[in-house]
Motif scaffolding. Structure first.
Motif, mmCIF file in Angstrom:
data_model
loop_
_atom_site.group_PDB
_atom_site.id
_atom_site.type_symbol
_atom_site.label_atom_id
_atom_site.label_comp_id
_atom_site.label_asym_id
_atom_site.label_seq_id
_atom_site.Cartn_x
_atom_site.Cartn_y
_atom_site.Cartn_z
ATOM 1 N N LEU A 1 3.999 3.164 -7.847
ATOM 2 C CA LEU A 1 5.206 3.953 -7.592
ATOM 3 C C LEU A 1 6.360 3.040 -7.232
ATOM 4 O O LEU A 1 6.134 1.877 -6.933
ATOM 5 C CB LEU A 1 4.980 4.769 -6.320
ATOM 6 N N ASP A 2 7.529 3.610 -7.167
ATOM 7 C CA ASP A 2 8.665 2.999 -6.496
ATOM 8 C C ASP A 2 9.040 1.629 -7.042
ATOM 9 O O ASP A 2 8.814 0.597 -6.412
ATOM 10 C CB ASP A 2 8.357 2.886 -4.993
ATOM 11 N N PHE A 3 9.649 1.652 -8.208
ATOM 12 C CA PHE A 3 10.094 0.411 -8.833
ATOM 13 C C PHE A 3 11.518 0.080 -8.407
ATOM 14 O O PHE A 3 12.258 -0.588 -9.119
ATOM 15 C CB PHE A 3 9.983 0.536 -10.363
ATOM 16 N N PRO B 1 0.799 -1.234 0.000
ATOM 17 C CA PRO B 1 0.000 0.000 0.000
ATOM 18 C C PRO B 1 0.832 1.286 0.000
ATOM 19 O O PRO B 1 0.411 2.289 -0.559
ATOM 20 C CB PRO B 1 -0.860 -0.146 1.264
ATOM 21 N N ALA B 2 2.052 1.228 0.574
ATOM 22 C CA ALA B 2 2.883 2.448 0.590
ATOM 23 C C ALA B 2 3.381 2.805 -0.809
ATOM 24 O O ALA B 2 3.766 3.940 -1.060
ATOM 25 C CB ALA B 2 4.074 2.258 1.537
ATOM 26 N N ASN B 3 3.372 1.837 -1.727
ATOM 27 C CA ASN B 3 3.838 2.103 -3.091
ATOM 28 C C ASN B 3 2.691 2.180 -4.093
ATOM 29 O O ASN B 3 2.912 2.139 -5.300
ATOM 30 C CB ASN B 3 4.863 1.041 -3.517
ATOM 31 N N ILE B 4 1.469 2.258 -3.593
ATOM 32 C CA ILE B 4 0.315 2.518 -4.463
ATOM 33 C C ILE B 4 -0.187 3.906 -4.054
ATOM 34 O O ILE B 4 -0.572 4.125 -2.908
ATOM 35 C CB ILE B 4 -0.786 1.441 -4.287
HETATM 36 MG MG LIG Z 1 8.151 3.458 -1.475
#
Ligand SMILES: [Mg+2]
Ligand SMILES: Nc1ncnc2c1ncn2[C@@H]1O[C@H](COP(=O)(O)OP(=O)(O)OP(=O)(O)O)[C@@H](O)[C@H]1O
Length: 335
Positions: A179-181, A165-168
């Protein structure tokens, strides 16, 4: 070198035609800034700065990297650059848009379109602090779109490998983007333990711990784990612990009273320990997510309120076909 807090670039700094406004986030591998381009358009700039390898003191621009760490720092730098290049080829509304990347201060910067919003993780926390559960319609809507973005990523021969969830990220209009690949680049460096990111326990399937046998099914596990986190408010039991004593069955049973059996079943399917038992394609996931959710009756139907009685009466009088099932389930608000 132990992980340390690196000083961000100073507000107002001009760099490669962009003006830094402020730092918006920092993680173990990078710092993200809000900046403006020469036309005043907002961008998000991600600076490669792995805190375990590079140290930047307050007042400095170029980070210090010890001789011993330099080879690993350089490989990471190259991979960060490659990640940016691969991402720049992807143009999809549900994937962060990479506009440019440049070198400066002996490191690399990735320029993305700035989107105002907040992460799905923040959304889950806000809902829980209000005592509101994240609704089924919201989960289906967000993940249908997130999976569309992920299909595009996979079609470009990239895996995300750190979905959570922190990267959506949820734009203010409610649409999600991936996000954040950062983890995608790590796959190239299986022999570089110092660059291995700490996967957030609970979101990573067993093959990520083992660093072998990764494929689209790996991201599918993390999608299941992210949906689970929306429903429960915390990640699933970490995969390494599940292999010793799997406690997930009890969680799924509890969820069945709160969400439709189809959605709970989908999450259970994605979260299979054995990759072959998970959905083998994102298309299979999309089909379930987009299917019209059945009007699941709550475990204990509430006693009809005055409004319900009134609706029933209007229905019987021919005032627009009252739908008993829908009335019972209540509207699934987009929360
Ligand atoms: Mg991140
Ligand atoms: N394009 C963007 N527009 C707006 N905000 C962004 C954008 N990209 C990143 N952010 C903000 O920065 C935060 C962190 O971004 P991201 O997840 O890419 O990096 P990170 O987790 O710090 O990375 P790492 O763990 O690799 O150091 C996001 O949660 C979001 O708040």
């Amino acid at each position: 070198m132990a992980a340390q807090n690196n000083a961000p670039l100073p507000d107002g700094l001009e760099i490669a035609g962009y003006r830094i406004v402020k730092k918006i986030a920092s993680g173990g591998f990078s710092i993200v800034y809000l900046a403006y381009d020469t036309e005043g358009v907002a961008v998000a700039i991600k600076e490669y700065l792995p805190s375990s390898l590079a140290l930047r003191q307050e007042g400095e621009l170029v980070p210090a990297v010890s001789k011993a760490h330099l080879p690993v720092f350089r490989i990471g730098l190259k991979c960060f650059f490659e990640e940016g290049r691969a991402l720049a080829r992807i143009s999809h509304p549900n994937v962060v848009s990479v506009l440019n990347f440049f070198r400066a201060h002996e490191t690399v910067y990735m320029v993305m379109a700035y989107e105002s919003g907040h992460s799905l993780q923040e959304h889950i926390q806000r809902q829980r602090s209000k005592g509101v559960k994240v609704g089924e319609l919201f989960i289906r809507t967000i993940f249908t779109q997130a999976v569309k973005g992920l299909r595009e990523v996979h079609a470009n021969k990239l895996l995300h490998l750190d979905l959570k969830p922190a990267n959506i990220y949820l734009r203010t209009d409610g649409t999600p983007m991936l996000l954040d690949f950062g983890a995608a680049r790590q796959t190239i460096n299986t022999d570089m333990p110092t660059l291995t990111p700490m996967y957030t326990p609970g979101f990573a399937p067993p093959e990520l711990y083992a660093k072998t046998g990764m494929g689209p099914w790996t991201d599918i596990y993390s999608i299941g784990a992210s949906m689970f986190a929306c429903m429960v408010g915390s990640p699933p039991q970490p995969a390494d612990q599940r292999k010793l004593e799997d406690k997930m069955a009890g969680h799924f049973e509890k969820l069945e009273g709160q969400y439709s059996p189809e959605l709970v079943q989908l999450v259970r399917w994605c979260l299979q320990i054995d990759p072959l038992e998970r959905p083998q394609s994102l298309f299979a996931l999309q089909k379930v997510l987009q299917a019209k959710p059945p009007a699941a009756a709550p475990a204990e139907p509430p006693a009809p309120t005055m409004m319900d009685k009134l609706r029933g009466l209007v229905g019987r009088l021919g005032g627009g076909g009252s739908n008993a099932a829908r009335a019972k389930a209540g509207p699934d608000t987009l929360v």
